[in-house]
Design a protein around this motif. Sequence first.
Motif, PDB file in Angstrom:
ATOM      1  N   GLN A 183       0.843  -1.206   0.000  1.00  0.00           N
ATOM      2  CA  GLN A 183       0.000   0.000   0.000  1.00  0.00           C
ATOM      3  C   GLN A 183       0.877   1.256   0.000  1.00  0.00           C
ATOM      4  O   GLN A 183       0.566   2.247  -0.675  1.00  0.00           O
ATOM      5  CB  GLN A 183      -0.917   0.004   1.242  1.00  0.00           C
ATOM      6  N   TRP A 199       3.353  -6.638  -5.353  1.00  0.00           N
ATOM      7  CA  TRP A 199       2.556  -7.529  -4.494  1.00  0.00           C
ATOM      8  C   TRP A 199       3.098  -8.960  -4.566  1.00  0.00           C
ATOM      9  O   TRP A 199       3.187  -9.664  -3.546  1.00  0.00           O
ATOM     10  CB  TRP A 199       1.087  -7.505  -4.909  1.00  0.00           C
ATOM     11  N   ASN A 215      -4.321 -10.128   2.448  1.00  0.00           N
ATOM     12  CA  ASN A 215      -5.490  -9.249   2.410  1.00  0.00           C
ATOM     13  C   ASN A 215      -6.751  -9.890   2.981  1.00  0.00           C
ATOM     14  O   ASN A 215      -7.824  -9.294   2.922  1.00  0.00           O
ATOM     15  CB  ASN A 215      -5.743  -8.794   0.970  1.00  0.00           C
ATOM     16  N   LEU A 239      -8.673 -12.403   2.034  1.00  0.00           N
ATOM     17  CA  LEU A 239      -9.717 -12.480   1.019  1.00  0.00           C
ATOM     18  C   LEU A 239     -10.328 -13.878   0.961  1.00  0.00           C
ATOM     19  O   LEU A 239      -9.666 -14.872   1.253  1.00  0.00           O
ATOM     20  CB  LEU A 239      -9.135 -12.133  -0.360  1.00  0.00           C
ATOM     21  N   THR A 260      -3.936  -2.804  -5.963  1.00  0.00           N
ATOM     22  CA  THR A 260      -4.233  -1.884  -4.852  1.00  0.00           C
ATOM     23  C   THR A 260      -5.477  -1.050  -5.152  1.00  0.00           C
ATOM     24  O   THR A 260      -6.412  -1.031  -4.331  1.00  0.00           O
ATOM     25  CB  THR A 260      -3.020  -0.997  -4.551  1.00  0.00           C
ATOM     26  N   LEU A 290      -8.808  -3.222  -5.296  1.00  0.00           N
ATOM     27  CA  LEU A 290      -9.426  -3.528  -3.991  1.00  0.00           C
ATOM     28  C   LEU A 290     -10.286  -2.364  -3.502  1.00  0.00           C
ATOM     29  O   LEU A 290     -11.402  -2.565  -3.005  1.00  0.00           O
ATOM     30  CB  LEU A 290      -8.341  -3.848  -2.953  1.00  0.00           C
TER      31      LEU A 290
END
Length: 330
Positions: free
Chosen positions: A77, A101, A116, A118, A253, A256
């Motif tokens: 980030q 990433w 993350n 997910l 990024t 998302l």
Amino acid sequence: MELRFELKQLYLKETFSIAYGNYDKRDTLLIELSHQHCKGYGECVAIDYYQINLQGFVLKLKEVQAQIEAQKIIHPQDFFKFLLNLNLHPFLLSALDCAYWDLFGKLENKSFIELNNLPSENLVESSITISVGDIYHQIKKIENSSWNKFKVKCKGLNKSNVEKLLQLNQNIALDSNASFTGEDCIWLQENPDVKKFSYLEQPRSVGNYNILKKESFANWMADEDCQNIDALEELLPYYKSINIKVMKCGGLTPALEMIKKAKEFNYKIMIGCMTESTVGISAGCVLTGLVDYVDLDGANLIANDYASGSFVENGKIILSQQPGLGIELK
């Protein structure tokens, strides 16, 4: 951190025909970021209707290479915030964001899904694209396919062809690549049978969506009209669904963030792709647990895929269990 990049070509298994033209190959730019024997990968593809100039991207990378390589390993980030200061085209921004990433996950020994938090179970199946062509040839492709979901490309509206597709009793979406007229759109959105199509993607050229009615029989989906998060609020009265492509919006990024905002607006969301190798498709695959539709057949359409990672098999998303995005070059 070391940055490497290479221009490559992706050759299609067969000529790919859409409203914008016919294609046998795509030029692509492969990005590699490495640190401590770990390598992360991202890519961006030359799409003419997006006016992508990969040679220009190479010149830009040479200009900012020293700044990128001077960066310490920080959270992705934060690395993305650094990238934003470099004034990069979204396609190039995406390639660098995805590569980082992938690298960061490999350094941390954690997958993007883990990093993350997910969902990774019960993933929506991907559609496969049926090129523009004779309707009977398109129907034969659908009937002979081992996939369960289809996105049929069309160039303009042929009402007879629409009726033939509706009679198939298959999971079908239409993508006109902006080739429908206003009259076409009115006919579609006032036709109750059109509800049988899972969605109708980018019906008109960019910005010409005022004729669309969200609360109609057509599930209109924005693609080129929805480039980034800034478009979401403006499109609300016209589109029920949006197509988020990692490359188009600038990387994982921003994707998302875009998914989060789109859910707040109650959009149906698709993760889509360009003609991409497994490098690009792996980035899309990790987001599929968050969305309603998936169209990640890009690597299935090319003959010389140069990477391994997450992939799509007969429509089913097979997530890599490796760290990062799980991408390795063949």
